[in-house]
Every structure is written in C-alpha cells, then in structure tokens.
Design a protein around this motif. Structure first.
Motif, short mmCIF file in Angstrom:
data_model
loop_
_atom_site.label_atom_id
_atom_site.label_comp_id
_atom_site.label_asym_id
_atom_site.label_seq_id
_atom_site.Cartn_x
_atom_site.Cartn_y
_atom_site.Cartn_z
N GLY A 42 13.27 -118.20 8.34
CA GLY A 42 13.07 -117.21 7.38
C GLY A 42 11.76 -116.75 7.19
N THR B 31 16.53 -123.45 6.89
CA THR B 31 17.59 -121.96 7.18
C THR B 31 18.72 -122.47 7.74
N ASP C 249 16.15 -118.10 6.29
CA ASP C 249 16.65 -117.17 6.45
C ASP C 249 17.41 -115.93 6.08
N TYR D 206 10.81 -119.64 3.38
CA TYR D 206 11.90 -119.24 2.57
C TYR D 206 13.14 -119.49 4.04
N TYR E 59 17.03 -114.55 3.36
CA TYR E 59 16.44 -114.87 1.63
C TYR E 59 14.54 -113.71 1.66
#
Length: 283
Positions: free
Chosen positions: A40, A99, A64, A62, A66
């Motif tokens: 992400g 993720t 993936d 973060y 988002y």
C-alpha cells in the motif's frame, strides 16, 4: 542489510552453535515468505528531533486499497539493533504483510516506523539521546496531525525493538511523559532482546548497572495493566528463556516455536503478530 548470521551476532555477541546445528538439520522451521500482494501507500519523511538530538527519518505504511489520507488506528514499529525506519520494509516486507493481514479480514490499521538509533535500546541514554521522548512528544503528535488515531495505539518490535516495545509499555505508568488521552493498548514482541543480569548484556546496550536496573521490563506488571501482550521467540534463540519467563509473568499470548534469532523467523511470525495487534485495535 544485516545477514541472518549477522543479526544473531549483533544481539547476542555470538552465533549460537545449537542454532546452527538445528538450522542445518531443518529444526529451526522455514523462513517466512513475504506475501505476493501489492504494497500500500508509504509516506516517508523526517523531522529534527529534540529527544534524539538528530534528524529522524520515519515511514507511515498503509494497506493496499487505502489512501494515505485515511483515518486509521496505528501501530508503532520499533526496529532492531543496527536498523532504522526502513528496516521493517526492506528486511521483513512488513508493507505486504500488512496488506495480506487486512485482506484476510483484520480491521484496517497503519504502521508507523521511526529511527530509534542503531544501538539505543529504545531508552534514555547518558548522552541525552531519548527515543522515548521522541516517540511520545514528537512522533505520536506527528501521526495525529496526519489524521491517524493515536488515542489507542499498538506497539510492535523485533529483537532490540521487541525489548523497546515492551519497555515502552512497562514504563507508560512510571517514567513516561503520558500524553492525555493517548496510550498503548496492545504490544507485540518478536524475539525481544531481554537480559536478566547485567553481566549478560552486550556492549553499548546500557550505560551501566544503574541504567540496566532502571530500564528493566521484569517486575513492572502495573505498566501492562489493561494492555494486550503477545511475545514470540524461537526455541533456539538465546533470548528464549527470558522471553518465556516474561510471557509467563504477564500471562501473555504467543509462544516458543521452532526458530532462531533471524529475519526468517520474524517474517514467519509477522502474520500472527499483525492479526493480534490489528484485532485488538479494532475492538
């Protein structure tokens, strides 16, 4: 990047012969394989830290799917000895493990890594370097300013950082400058570098016997009150006896699995640790 044997040598001063033999016989278990999923967004930067007395790098990771502007709970990630804020991705592939964890159903959360110093052991040192001050007074506010939820957060670390994560929680009701409305509610430690006696410690880990005593994790159960704890350590890890003792004292989750003090073991255990932390933050 520190090699597998080098990591063991960094933390313990020697590469344990038993671990070498067990690795040759296939008794330390398979290395964890980084999931074949997209990473992400990662937001990286730096700030001039008063607590660390230097420029400090950081990364916010973060899952993936988002956006980096989304509001999520957060887990602080504390690196091992010789590492920095990039180690979690470069050495462990934690961005893709995140993720995979979220795709498997764990409520979404972010990870936040930061430079604690290659040999700081994540506690205040005689030279004025204070990673704890940096985390509490500088890094957590930075994360809050980026929209992350820091009222209830988790902490994860491996090796030196595993010790640091446990110490951070142990001292949050003792020496920490507690931020109103902000506290750690879950902590995960992989192969924490725990020492029971000062004569066992590696050079540079502590400033002396007094520093060692003041920076103990054992004997401080009040700091772990209302905190979910998970401690994992390989059976062939030199820190396994101390990790087992602390896990028993705290009635913590986790256990001792086949493994040594290696990135391969940490990668293998990351899915369990991330599910544990994300699940607690999602409650």
């Amino acid at each position: 990047m520190v090699g597998v044997a080098g990591v063991a040598a960094l933390e313990t001063g020697a590469i344990p012969g038993r671990a070498r033999l067990h690795e040759a016989l296939g008794l330390t278990g398979p290395d964890g394989v980084v999931p074949d999923v997209p990473a992400g967004p990662v937001v990286s930067g730096s700030f001039n830290s008063f607590g660390r007395r230097t420029e400090v790098g950081y990364s916010i990771i973060y899952p993936d799917g988002y956006d980096a502007s989304v509001t999520l709970p957060v887990v602080l990630v504390l690196h091992g000895r010789g590492g920095d804020h990039t180690s979690a991705i470069n050495d462990l592939g934690i961005d893709r493990y995140l993720t995979a964890t979220v795709r498997a159903g764990t409520p979404a959360f972010a990870l936040a890594t930061v430079d604690g110093g290659p040999n700081s052991y994540w506690h205040r040192r005689a030279d004025g370097n204070d990673p704890g001050f940096m985390l509490d007074q500088e890094f957590l506010p930075l994360l809050a300013d980026r929209g992350l939820r820091t009222g209830r957060y988790g902490v994860l670390g491996w090796s030196m950082g595993g010790y640091g994560a446990l110490l951070w929680v142990a001292l949050q009701y003792w020496q920490r400058r507690v931020r109103p409305g902000s506290r750690a509610v879950a902590v995960g430690a992989l192969s924490p570098a725990l020492y029971r006696e000062y004569d066992e410690v590696q050079p540079g880990a502590f400033d002396g016997p007094e520093d060692f005593d003041q920076s103990q994790v054992f004997g401080r159960p009040v700091g772990f009150r209302d905190v979910a704890v998970r401690i994992d350590c390989g059976r062939d890890d030199p820190f396994a006896p101390a990790a087992h003792e602390l896990r028993e004292q705290l009635h913590a989750a986790g256990g001792q699995q086949a493994g040594a003090h290696t990135p391969g073991y940490w990668r293998r255990m990351l899915p369990d640790q991330l599910r544990f932390l994300g699940g607690k933050l999602g409650q």
